[in-house]
Design a protein around this motif. Structure first.
Motif, mmCIF file in Angstrom:
data_model
loop_
_atom_site.group_PDB
_atom_site.id
_atom_site.type_symbol
_atom_site.label_atom_id
_atom_site.label_comp_id
_atom_site.label_asym_id
_atom_site.label_seq_id
_atom_site.Cartn_x
_atom_site.Cartn_y
_atom_site.Cartn_z
ATOM 1 N N SER A 85 -32.699 2.254 -51.954
ATOM 2 C CA SER A 85 -32.163 1.097 -51.602
ATOM 3 C C SER A 85 -31.205 1.250 -50.497
ATOM 4 C CB SER A 85 -31.413 0.063 -52.669
ATOM 5 O OG SER A 85 -32.279 -0.238 -53.631
ATOM 6 N N ILE A 86 -31.557 0.675 -49.274
ATOM 7 C CA ILE A 86 -30.763 0.768 -48.236
ATOM 8 C C ILE A 86 -30.296 -0.592 -47.536
ATOM 9 C CG2 ILE A 86 -30.580 1.590 -46.016
ATOM 10 C CD1 ILE A 86 -32.803 3.418 -46.629
ATOM 11 N N ILE A 87 -28.989 -1.153 -47.712
ATOM 12 C CA ILE A 87 -28.545 -2.208 -47.110
ATOM 13 C C ILE A 87 -28.014 -2.277 -45.647
ATOM 14 C CG2 ILE A 87 -26.798 -4.020 -47.453
ATOM 15 C CD1 ILE A 87 -28.576 -4.227 -49.867
ATOM 16 N N PHE A 88 -28.764 -3.092 -45.083
ATOM 17 C CA PHE A 88 -27.943 -3.602 -43.581
ATOM 18 C C PHE A 88 -27.456 -4.848 -43.615
ATOM 19 C CE2 PHE A 88 -31.727 -0.617 -43.252
ATOM 20 C CZ PHE A 88 -31.191 0.350 -42.350
ATOM 21 N N ARG A 89 -26.781 -5.210 -42.775
ATOM 22 C CA ARG A 89 -26.065 -6.579 -42.651
ATOM 23 C C ARG A 89 -26.782 -7.263 -41.149
ATOM 24 N NH1 ARG A 89 -22.639 -8.262 -38.921
ATOM 25 N NH2 ARG A 89 -21.940 -6.290 -38.604
ATOM 26 N N ARG A 90 -27.420 -8.161 -41.385
ATOM 27 C CA ARG A 90 -27.935 -8.832 -40.269
ATOM 28 C C ARG A 90 -27.046 -9.621 -39.374
ATOM 29 N NH1 ARG A 90 -32.956 -12.775 -41.486
ATOM 30 N NH2 ARG A 90 -31.494 -13.797 -42.274
ATOM 31 N N VAL A 91 -26.976 -9.143 -37.895
ATOM 32 C CA VAL A 91 -26.070 -9.511 -37.119
ATOM 33 C C VAL A 91 -25.925 -11.175 -37.138
ATOM 34 C CG1 VAL A 91 -25.173 -9.675 -34.679
ATOM 35 C CG2 VAL A 91 -26.021 -7.529 -35.752
ATOM 36 N N ALA A 92 -27.068 -11.753 -37.048
ATOM 37 C CA ALA A 92 -26.981 -13.372 -36.495
ATOM 38 C C ALA A 92 -26.354 -13.961 -37.701
ATOM 39 C CB ALA A 92 -28.417 -13.683 -36.556
ATOM 40 N N ASP A 93 -26.416 -13.581 -39.006
ATOM 41 C CA ASP A 93 -25.914 -14.665 -40.157
ATOM 42 C C ASP A 93 -25.262 -13.797 -41.195
ATOM 43 O OD1 ASP A 93 -28.318 -13.500 -41.210
ATOM 44 O OD2 ASP A 93 -29.185 -15.201 -41.803
ATOM 45 N N ALA B 35 -26.429 -12.048 -43.162
ATOM 46 C CA ALA B 35 -27.154 -11.626 -44.537
ATOM 47 C C ALA B 35 -27.318 -10.413 -44.946
ATOM 48 C CB ALA B 35 -28.486 -12.416 -44.150
ATOM 49 N N PRO B 36 -27.404 -9.958 -46.200
ATOM 50 C CA PRO B 36 -27.777 -8.630 -46.360
ATOM 51 C C PRO B 36 -29.145 -8.490 -46.322
ATOM 52 C CG PRO B 36 -27.298 -10.057 -48.485
ATOM 53 C CD PRO B 36 -26.994 -10.829 -47.455
ATOM 54 N N VAL B 37 -29.576 -7.315 -45.803
ATOM 55 C CA VAL B 37 -30.942 -6.910 -45.781
ATOM 56 C C VAL B 37 -31.221 -5.408 -46.384
ATOM 57 C CG1 VAL B 37 -32.807 -6.246 -44.048
ATOM 58 C CG2 VAL B 37 -31.025 -7.850 -43.430
ATOM 59 N N LEU B 38 -32.097 -5.691 -47.503
ATOM 60 C CA LEU B 38 -32.282 -4.640 -48.377
ATOM 61 C C LEU B 38 -33.739 -4.095 -47.889
ATOM 62 C CD1 LEU B 38 -31.793 -2.809 -50.730
ATOM 63 C CD2 LEU B 38 -32.647 -4.773 -52.331
ATOM 64 N N VAL B 39 -33.824 -2.609 -47.754
ATOM 65 C CA VAL B 39 -34.963 -2.195 -47.359
ATOM 66 C C VAL B 39 -35.102 -1.177 -48.656
ATOM 67 C CG1 VAL B 39 -36.215 -0.449 -46.046
ATOM 68 C CG2 VAL B 39 -34.693 -2.162 -44.860
ATOM 69 N N ILE B 40 -36.192 -1.391 -49.455
ATOM 70 C CA ILE B 40 -36.388 -0.315 -50.445
ATOM 71 C C ILE B 40 -37.506 0.645 -49.865
ATOM 72 C CG2 ILE B 40 -37.283 -0.246 -52.768
ATOM 73 C CD1 ILE B 40 -36.049 -2.660 -53.291
ATOM 74 N N ALA B 41 -37.005 2.004 -49.796
ATOM 75 C CA ALA B 41 -37.931 2.644 -48.855
ATOM 76 C C ALA B 41 -38.220 4.190 -49.824
ATOM 77 C CB ALA B 41 -37.122 3.328 -47.783
ATOM 78 N N SER B 42 -39.368 4.667 -49.635
ATOM 79 C CA SER B 42 -39.718 5.805 -50.192
ATOM 80 C C SER B 42 -38.780 6.954 -50.138
ATOM 81 C CB SER B 42 -41.099 6.524 -49.956
ATOM 82 O OG SER B 42 -41.457 7.622 -50.398
ATOM 83 N N GLY B 43 -38.169 7.604 -50.958
ATOM 84 C CA GLY B 43 -37.107 8.466 -50.940
ATOM 85 C C GLY B 43 -37.348 9.494 -49.927
ATOM 86 N N SER B 44 -38.465 9.987 -49.780
ATOM 87 C CA SER B 44 -38.757 11.048 -48.533
ATOM 88 C C SER B 44 -38.788 10.180 -47.131
ATOM 89 C CB SER B 44 -39.875 11.635 -48.577
ATOM 90 O OG SER B 44 -41.021 10.630 -48.752
ATOM 91 N N ASN B 45 -38.771 9.031 -47.057
ATOM 92 C CA ASN B 45 -38.661 8.506 -45.578
ATOM 93 C C ASN B 45 -37.521 8.197 -45.169
ATOM 94 O OD1 ASN B 45 -41.722 8.558 -45.774
ATOM 95 N ND2 ASN B 45 -41.821 6.284 -46.464
ATOM 96 N N ARG B 46 -37.126 8.241 -43.824
ATOM 97 C CA ARG B 46 -36.169 7.752 -43.023
ATOM 98 C C ARG B 46 -36.765 6.288 -42.567
ATOM 99 N NH1 ARG B 46 -32.685 11.192 -39.040
ATOM 100 N NH2 ARG B 46 -31.723 9.207 -39.350
ATOM 101 N N VAL B 47 -35.724 5.484 -42.622
ATOM 102 C CA VAL B 47 -36.041 4.095 -42.323
ATOM 103 C C VAL B 47 -35.886 4.122 -40.734
ATOM 104 C CG1 VAL B 47 -35.103 1.604 -42.166
ATOM 105 C CG2 VAL B 47 -35.206 3.073 -44.326
ATOM 106 N N ASP B 48 -36.584 3.414 -39.986
ATOM 107 C CA ASP B 48 -36.702 3.036 -38.497
ATOM 108 C C ASP B 48 -36.021 1.649 -38.277
ATOM 109 O OD1 ASP B 48 -37.290 2.440 -35.833
ATOM 110 O OD2 ASP B 48 -39.248 3.502 -35.956
ATOM 111 N N GLU B 49 -34.821 1.855 -37.865
ATOM 112 C CA GLU B 49 -34.062 0.363 -37.795
ATOM 113 C C GLU B 49 -34.676 -0.503 -36.761
ATOM 114 O OE1 GLU B 49 -29.671 0.758 -37.596
ATOM 115 O OE2 GLU B 49 -29.710 2.606 -38.739
ATOM 116 N N SER B 50 -35.443 0.228 -35.988
ATOM 117 C CA SER B 50 -36.188 -0.722 -34.830
ATOM 118 C C SER B 50 -37.210 -1.472 -35.492
ATOM 119 C CB SER B 50 -36.474 0.247 -33.810
ATOM 120 O OG SER B 50 -37.459 1.093 -33.894
#
Length: 171
Positions: free
Chosen positions: A57-65, A67-82
């Protein structure tokens, strides 16, 4: 691998997840790892599975509001923020206080369900390559097993390509 599924031994945050999973009809127990599962590699080592089978689980903060953004990713993958930004809007960093305040969990134990604030949720499509995956259960030592389809159903998250693609070889 030494694990416990004795719910009497669960920390309060993991017990809360165990109770929530029972309420939604999930039939797999919360498992306590003998060592921390803060990282995908640590969790995989404790479970005897591949790092890819960890649903991190990787949490980001959406700038506009905010809001928490939760990305659930495979453990071997890096998340592409773009890629995530293209789906949900510009992202900001989520510090430990933001993570705790919006999810109710500490970093290293953020569960896919039971958040204080319902997050915008994305699920890495690569998790569907496995018969089952392991997700955090509210505590750095607590995890539970489920299928990617169960994860999608219990969270309502959108399945997406969030993986950072490897850089092409320079020729």
């Amino acid at each position: 691998m030494t694990q416990t599924t004795d719910t009497a031994a669960l920390p309060s945050s993991a017990q809360r997840v165990s109770d929530l999973l029972a309420q939604i009809g999930h039939d797999k127990p919360v498992v306590m790892l003998p060592a921390t599962g803060r990282t995908s590699a640590e969790a995989a080592a404790g479970l005897g599975c591949s790092v890819s089978e960890i649903a991190k689980s990787i949490i980001f903060r959406r700038v506009a509001d905010d809001a928490p953004v939760l990305v659930i990713a495979s453990g071997s993958n890096r998340v592409d923020e773009s890629k995530v930004t293209a789906l949900v809007g510009p992202l900001g960093k989520a510090d430990a206080k933001f993570v705790r305040d919006s999810t109710g969990y500490a970093i290293g134990g953020v569960c896919p369900v039971g958040h204080v604030v319902k997050p915008v949720m994305l699920i890495d499509r690569d998790l569907f390559n496995f018969d089952s995956v392991w997700a955090a259960a509210g505590h750095p030592h607590a995890v539970f097993n489920l299928t990617a389809t169960q994860l999608e159903k219990m969270t309502g998250g959108m399945v997406a390509d969030v993986k950072l693609d490897p850089a092409p070889d320079a020729a």
